[in-house]
Design a protein around this motif. Structure first.
Motif, PDB file in Angstrom:
ATOM      1  N   ALA A   1    -126.833  28.466  60.301  1.00 37.29           N
ATOM      2  CA  ALA A   1    -126.167  27.336  59.627  1.00 37.29           C
ATOM      3  C   ALA A   1    -126.127  27.542  58.113  1.00 37.29           C
ATOM      4  O   ALA A   1    -125.226  27.049  57.436  1.00 37.29           O
ATOM      5  CB  ALA A   1    -126.891  26.041  59.971  1.00 37.29           C
ATOM      6  N   LYS A   2    -127.114  28.290  57.589  1.00 32.69           N
ATOM      7  CA  LYS A   2    -127.210  28.470  56.131  1.00 32.69           C
ATOM      8  C   LYS A   2    -126.100  29.358  55.567  1.00 32.69           C
ATOM      9  O   LYS A   2    -125.869  29.365  54.371  1.00 32.69           O
ATOM     10  CB  LYS A   2    -128.577  29.065  55.758  1.00 32.69           C
ATOM     11  CG  LYS A   2    -129.721  28.085  55.939  1.00 32.69           C
ATOM     12  CD  LYS A   2    -131.047  28.775  55.760  1.00 32.69           C
ATOM     13  CE  LYS A   2    -132.179  27.854  56.156  1.00 32.69           C
ATOM     14  NZ  LYS A   2    -133.456  28.548  56.281  1.00 32.69           N
ATOM     15  N   ILE A   3    -125.451  30.134  56.428  1.00 30.22           N
ATOM     16  CA  ILE A   3    -124.382  31.000  55.890  1.00 30.22           C
ATOM     17  C   ILE A   3    -122.989  30.500  56.273  1.00 30.22           C
ATOM     18  O   ILE A   3    -121.992  31.202  56.119  1.00 30.22           O
ATOM     19  CB  ILE A   3    -124.559  32.478  56.310  1.00 30.22           C
ATOM     20  CG1 ILE A   3    -124.543  32.627  57.832  1.00 30.22           C
ATOM     21  CG2 ILE A   3    -125.814  33.067  55.720  1.00 30.22           C
ATOM     22  CD1 ILE A   3    -124.312  34.068  58.287  1.00 30.22           C
ATOM     23  N   GLN A   4    -122.957  29.270  56.770  1.00 33.02           N
ATOM     24  CA  GLN A   4    -121.669  28.679  57.121  1.00 33.02           C
ATOM     25  C   GLN A   4    -120.890  28.321  55.852  1.00 33.02           C
ATOM     26  O   GLN A   4    -121.486  27.938  54.848  1.00 33.02           O
ATOM     27  CB  GLN A   4    -121.927  27.399  57.906  1.00 33.02           C
ATOM     28  CG  GLN A   4    -121.100  27.287  59.150  1.00 33.02           C
ATOM     29  CD  GLN A   4    -121.477  26.079  59.974  1.00 33.02           C
ATOM     30  OE1 GLN A   4    -121.898  25.067  59.439  1.00 33.02           O
ATOM     31  NE2 GLN A   4    -121.318  26.194  61.272  1.00 33.02           N
TER      32      GLN A   4
ATOM     33  N   LYS B   1    -117.207  27.520  58.926  1.00 29.50           N
ATOM     34  CA  LYS B   1    -116.837  28.832  59.492  1.00 29.50           C
ATOM     35  C   LYS B   1    -117.830  29.913  59.075  1.00 29.50           C
ATOM     36  O   LYS B   1    -118.542  29.764  58.090  1.00 29.50           O
ATOM     37  CB  LYS B   1    -115.436  29.223  59.017  1.00 29.50           C
ATOM     38  CG  LYS B   1    -114.348  28.390  59.647  1.00 29.50           C
ATOM     39  CD  LYS B   1    -113.002  28.861  59.171  1.00 29.50           C
ATOM     40  CE  LYS B   1    -111.911  28.088  59.923  1.00 29.50           C
ATOM     41  NZ  LYS B   1    -110.598  28.383  59.447  1.00 29.50           N
ATOM     42  N   TYR B   2    -117.823  31.005  59.851  1.00 29.22           N
ATOM     43  CA  TYR B   2    -118.659  32.151  59.507  1.00 29.22           C
ATOM     44  C   TYR B   2    -117.778  33.316  59.080  1.00 29.22           C
ATOM     45  O   TYR B   2    -116.809  33.639  59.767  1.00 29.22           O
ATOM     46  CB  TYR B   2    -119.498  32.588  60.714  1.00 29.22           C
ATOM     47  CG  TYR B   2    -120.515  31.547  61.133  1.00 29.22           C
ATOM     48  CD1 TYR B   2    -121.613  31.284  60.327  1.00 29.22           C
ATOM     49  CD2 TYR B   2    -120.360  30.822  62.312  1.00 29.22           C
ATOM     50  CE1 TYR B   2    -122.543  30.326  60.688  1.00 29.22           C
ATOM     51  CE2 TYR B   2    -121.283  29.860  62.680  1.00 29.22           C
ATOM     52  CZ  TYR B   2    -122.368  29.613  61.863  1.00 29.22           C
ATOM     53  OH  TYR B   2    -123.275  28.659  62.219  1.00 29.22           O
ATOM     54  N   TYR B   3    -118.146  33.912  57.958  1.00 29.18           N
ATOM     55  CA  TYR B   3    -117.399  35.072  57.475  1.00 29.18           C
ATOM     56  C   TYR B   3    -118.279  36.317  57.421  1.00 29.18           C
ATOM     57  O   TYR B   3    -117.845  37.343  56.916  1.00 29.18           O
ATOM     58  CB  TYR B   3    -116.819  34.781  56.084  1.00 29.18           C
ATOM     59  CG  TYR B   3    -115.709  33.755  56.142  1.00 29.18           C
ATOM     60  CD1 TYR B   3    -114.406  34.136  56.445  1.00 29.18           C
ATOM     61  CD2 TYR B   3    -115.975  32.403  55.928  1.00 29.18           C
ATOM     62  CE1 TYR B   3    -113.389  33.200  56.520  1.00 29.18           C
ATOM     63  CE2 TYR B   3    -114.968  31.458  56.005  1.00 29.18           C
ATOM     64  CZ  TYR B   3    -113.675  31.861  56.302  1.00 29.18           C
ATOM     65  OH  TYR B   3    -112.670  30.933  56.378  1.00 29.18           O
TER      66      TYR B   3
ATOM     67  N   ASP C   1    -120.788  24.309  48.690  1.00 27.41           N
ATOM     68  CA  ASP C   1    -119.885  24.790  49.749  1.00 27.41           C
ATOM     69  C   ASP C   1    -119.173  26.088  49.364  1.00 27.41           C
ATOM     70  O   ASP C   1    -117.991  26.279  49.675  1.00 27.41           O
ATOM     71  CB  ASP C   1    -118.826  23.718  50.094  1.00 27.41           C
ATOM     72  CG  ASP C   1    -119.452  22.545  50.832  1.00 27.41           C
ATOM     73  OD1 ASP C   1    -120.546  22.727  51.390  1.00 27.41           O
ATOM     74  OD2 ASP C   1    -118.857  21.462  50.811  1.00 27.41           O
ATOM     75  N   GLY C   2    -119.873  26.945  48.686  1.00 26.30           N
ATOM     76  CA  GLY C   2    -119.306  28.247  48.335  1.00 26.30           C
ATOM     77  C   GLY C   2    -118.421  28.218  47.106  1.00 26.30           C
ATOM     78  O   GLY C   2    -117.804  29.218  46.763  1.00 26.30           O
TER      79      GLY C   2
ATOM     80  N   LEU D   1    -115.310  35.182  61.408  1.00 23.47           N
ATOM     81  CA  LEU D   1    -116.125  35.657  62.537  1.00 23.47           C
ATOM     82  C   LEU D   1    -116.629  34.505  63.412  1.00 23.47           C
ATOM     83  O   LEU D   1    -117.473  34.720  64.285  1.00 23.47           O
ATOM     84  CB  LEU D   1    -117.326  36.464  62.020  1.00 23.47           C
ATOM     85  CG  LEU D   1    -117.027  37.694  61.144  1.00 23.47           C
ATOM     86  CD1 LEU D   1    -118.318  38.376  60.731  1.00 23.47           C
ATOM     87  CD2 LEU D   1    -116.144  38.676  61.905  1.00 23.47           C
ATOM     88  N   THR D   2    -116.145  33.300  63.171  1.00 23.99           N
ATOM     89  CA  THR D   2    -116.684  32.121  63.855  1.00 23.99           C
ATOM     90  C   THR D   2    -116.656  32.283  65.377  1.00 23.99           C
ATOM     91  O   THR D   2    -117.690  32.099  66.042  1.00 23.99           O
ATOM     92  CB  THR D   2    -115.895  30.859  63.442  1.00 23.99           C
ATOM     93  OG1 THR D   2    -115.710  30.892  62.040  1.00 23.99           O
ATOM     94  CG2 THR D   2    -116.621  29.593  63.840  1.00 23.99           C
TER      95      THR D   2
END
Lengths: 469, 294
Positions: free
Chosen positions: A128-131, A135-137, A425-426, A108-109
């Motif tokens: 920024a905290k959910i990057q 990228k944004y998902y 980083d996820g 969704l970036t």
């Protein structure tokens, strides 16, 4: 002849009506957006149908808002695993990472970057905290608050403790000792364990680890090496402090076996504890419950505190993991789904996700919201008690529960740093991290092994499981 | 040959038709999911879209996992103890019940023993937490004898005995009922003959009742062996950081490692290993008990 003409007209009419109907169906199908929702929506089937209608009215879409009554995570797994196709999914931050890593979510970036709704309503720091790797998902469901120290001031006042002076682990230790002594010897409630911390997810510990300047989770250093601050040398005094609390009967043994619900009941209902670490919103809920029970503020008066000061002089609190909306990679209507994500980020969407449905949860009287009995029972929460929109004024929801605004305000203080736990980083397998840490550190706190040995054991197991390098 | 088959097919066509819905049920709800799970265990962890095959990677991951072997050990210890104790206690209970002459007393005991089986594990877990909590009934009872409170729920050495006892308490009544039904079908003339020959109650139990129960015993043992590796619900409600090392079973491992992380391949590989283990244990038990012998 006449009959022939009649038949011809009839056939034409049938085709015409059928064609129109079919076209209508195609159009209806084209905008039908299927949503699988977790906590957001109506509280029951009736309200969920109304919520769906409100969402349709606001977005102009034909929406199916599916909200399983319980066990959302399992339902999500089963439905997606079985091949059911959705346009929008409610996810927590870990689920977002897990699915994004599998390539199951739409990037969704560019949509978020181009969205005027997002630029006007969403704080870039929150975004920024959910990057994930730049990228944004997913988009936001709500603004996440943070857990902080909650203390029943009605009891500490009787002991003569000034809560504003509590800044160090030693300060809190002394406070708990005095409360225990008072409750056991003056009030006669023996044994009295004044402090509860929910150990299974080592969830509530951040305000104490602030004193060591470390945060929960796994982080990456400049070279990309993964490390867990809670098992590093500077964390040791905090584990030893917790072990001392347990040894001296200051920590409730149910911390290891009980549930969060037990902790909350002990706080406001039975006053079996004087302190815990809980969400900022719960400061208000404790008091609100006590008010209903007629014990506020003389017996229960919970206030939020920031915890302990870090070596750099700040209070480090942990922001809750984000609750999010993501578009699966196989969604049929990603554009329409993103429209819903955008709507939830507006102040109007925020009102729906907090106050609920006009005419059902509240009515407008003299330009102000007046909550119905149903609305009051729903506690201004339909998925987002704190909407993400920066333009949303919490004041429109009327009087807040006592103490909640003060607790929320703590997060905005200059000397308070609210940040998420380390997600590497996820890459972090959070469940495994929680299990390993809670298992070893419970042994330490219960006195079965030293802090050094437990930290070494946890570190080794984290490494064997590739959670740290 | 074909004509014979056709003739038989025609002769029993009503029964075949009656069997169709049952066959369809098992194909749709048992064999198809099982087959799909088996295939998924050889595929990459992807919840959506095409799942590429990855050979034995998921199995390698599961077996190499440090917690997997511990889970196998916990499952075997809890499962085998449960199996032995369910069997032993329910048999003893059924034999005792058979000796109770007063019908009302007998039925009351039977109902009380059977009742826990009707409760969900969540309820049972709650009841046991109330009993064995630090301030629970067990410690209140011990305090009468000036015994220091015991933290039952967080003491690792007590974790397995508690879980096993919980299972026995819940299921004993159910299996006792199966034994009781089997005892009721024993020919009464055997007891009469034994009495005429001067046999006492104990001799009647050891020489008539127990030998007559052999078939039921074999069935119950095989049924119990199927459950050895599949303990989950009771573990899920009772697990905590202090007892995790002792009661973390295979299915809990599959649930936490696979399902909670959307790792469908890993979860399927773990579940397939549980199934293979179950087939192996059941096969051994069948052979050991002579279940398939005439």
């Amino acid at each position: 002849m006449k009959a022939n003409r009649f038949v011809t007209v009839l056939i034409v009419l049938v085709f015409l009506v059928g064609g129109l109907f079919a076209q209508g169906q195609v159009e209806r199908k084209a905008v039908e957006v299927k949503v699988l929702a977790g906590v957001t929506g109506g509280k029951d089937d009736t309200e969920n149908a109304l919520f769906e209608k409100e969402m349709e009215k606001a977005t102009g879409l034909n929406i199916t808002w599916e909200k399983p009554p319980s066990g959302y995570d399992q339902v999500l797994m089963q439905k997606l695993g079985a091949g059911e196709v959705y346009d929008l999914l409610y996810l927590n931050q870990f689920q977002m990472y897990a699915l994004a890593n599998q390539g199951a979510l739409t990037d969704l970036t560019s949509r978020i970057a181009a969205s005027s709704v997002y630029s006007e309503n969403v704080d870039p720091d929150e975004l920024a905290k959910i990057q994930m790797n730049g990228k944004y998902y997913a988009g936001f469901n709500k603004l996440e608050v943070f857990p902080l120290v909650n203390v029943n001031k009605a009891i500490t006042d009787k002991v003569g403790i000034n809560l504003n002076t509590l800044n160090t682990l030693e300060d809190y230790y002394q406070m708990l000792k005095k409360v225990k002594n008072y409750m056991e010897n003056t009030v006669g409630r023996k044994p009295y364990y004044p402090f509860f911390t929910y150990m299974p997810d080592i969830w509530d510990l951040q305000p104490w680890f602030s004193s060591a300047g470390v945060r929960r989770g796994v982080f990456k250093d400049a070279s990309g090496k993964k490390y867990a601050p809670f098992v590093q040398a500077q964390a040791k005094p905090v584990w030893e402090w917790l072990a001392k609390l347990y040894r001296e009967g200051l920590m409730d043994p149910a911390s290891f076996t009980g549930k969060t619900g037990d902790m909350r009941n002990k706080m406001w209902q039975s006053q079996e504890i004087v302190m815990d670490v809980d969400w900022a919103a719960w400061t208000g809920l404790y008091n609100n419950n006590a008010m209903t029970a007629g014990t506020y503020p003389h017996t229960v008066n919970v206030v939020g505190l920031p915890g302990t000061k870090s070596p750099s002089g700040t209070f480090m609190l942990e922001q809750g993991g984000a609750s999010l909306w993501a578009i699966p990679a196989n969604a049929k209507h990603p554009d329409e789904a993103f429209k819903i994500i955008e709507y939830m980020a507006t102040k109007e969407g925020g009102l729906l996700l907090s106050a609920g449905i006009e005419g059902y949860d509240y009515v407008i009287q003299d330009g102000k919201l007046a909550f119905t009995e149903v609305g009051l029972a729903h506690a201004k929460d339909h998925g987002a008690p704190f909407p993400i929109s920066t333009q949303f004024d919490l004041g429109v929801l009327g009087t807040m529960n006592p103490g909640v605004l003060e607790s929320v305000a703590i997060g905005k203080r200059a000397d308070v740093e609210v940040a998420p736990m380390g997600y590497a980083d996820g890459e972090l397998d959070a469940r495994k991290y929680y299990d390993i840490m809670s298992k070893w550190m419970t042994d330490c706190i219960m006195g079965k092994m030293s802090a050094d040995a437990a930290m070494r054991g946890a570190e080794n197991e984290l490494r064997i499981n590739s959670l740290i390098d | 040959m074909n004509t014979t088959r056709q003739r038989r097919l025609k002769k029993f066509r009503v029964f075949y038709l009656m069997f169709l819905p049952v066959a369809a049920y098992f194909i749709i709800f048992t064999y198809y999911p099982f087959l799909k799970g088996l295939i998924m265990s050889f595929q990459e962890n992807r919840l959506l879209g095409v799942r590429p095959f990855c050979g034995l990677e998921n199995y390698r991951f599961v077996i190499k996992e440090p917690n997997f072997l511990a889970s196998v050990k916990n499952s075997l210890i809890i499962g085998l103890w449960d199996m032995g104790l369910y069997f032993g206690f329910s048999l003893v209970l059924a034999l005792i019940l058979n000796e109770v002459a007063n019908r009302m007393v007998k039925q009351s005991i039977q109902t009380i023993a059977y009742l826990p089986y009707l409760f969900s594990w969540a309820v049972i877990g709650g009841v046991w937490a109330l009993i064995f909590d630090l301030q629970g009934l067990a410690n209140k009872f011990l305090s009468l004898f000036s015994v220091e409170p015991i933290f039952f729920l967080a003491t690792p050495s007590l974790a397995r005995p508690l879980i096993i006892a919980m299972g026995v308490w819940r299921s004993m009544g159910y299996f006792a009922l199966l034994f009781t039904v089997a005892i009721m079908t024993i020919d009464q003339q055997l007891f009469e003959a034994a009495r005429i020959d001067g046999a006492g109650r104990f001799t009647q139990i050891t020489h008539i009742i127990i030998p007559s129960l052999t078939g039921t015993m074999k069935t119950i043992v095989v049924l119990l062996s199927i459950g050895v590796l599949t303990h989950f619900d009771e573990i899920y409600v009772m697990v905590n950081p202090a007892n995790r090392r002792m009661i973390g079973t295979l299915l809990l491992y599959v649930y936490e490692t696979g399902i909670l992380n959307f790792k469908t391949g890993t979860a399927s590989a773990g579940a397939t290993l549980v199934m293979i283990g179950t087939v192996a244990i059941t096969g051994l038990i069948r052979k050991f008990t002579g279940y398939d012998e005439e």
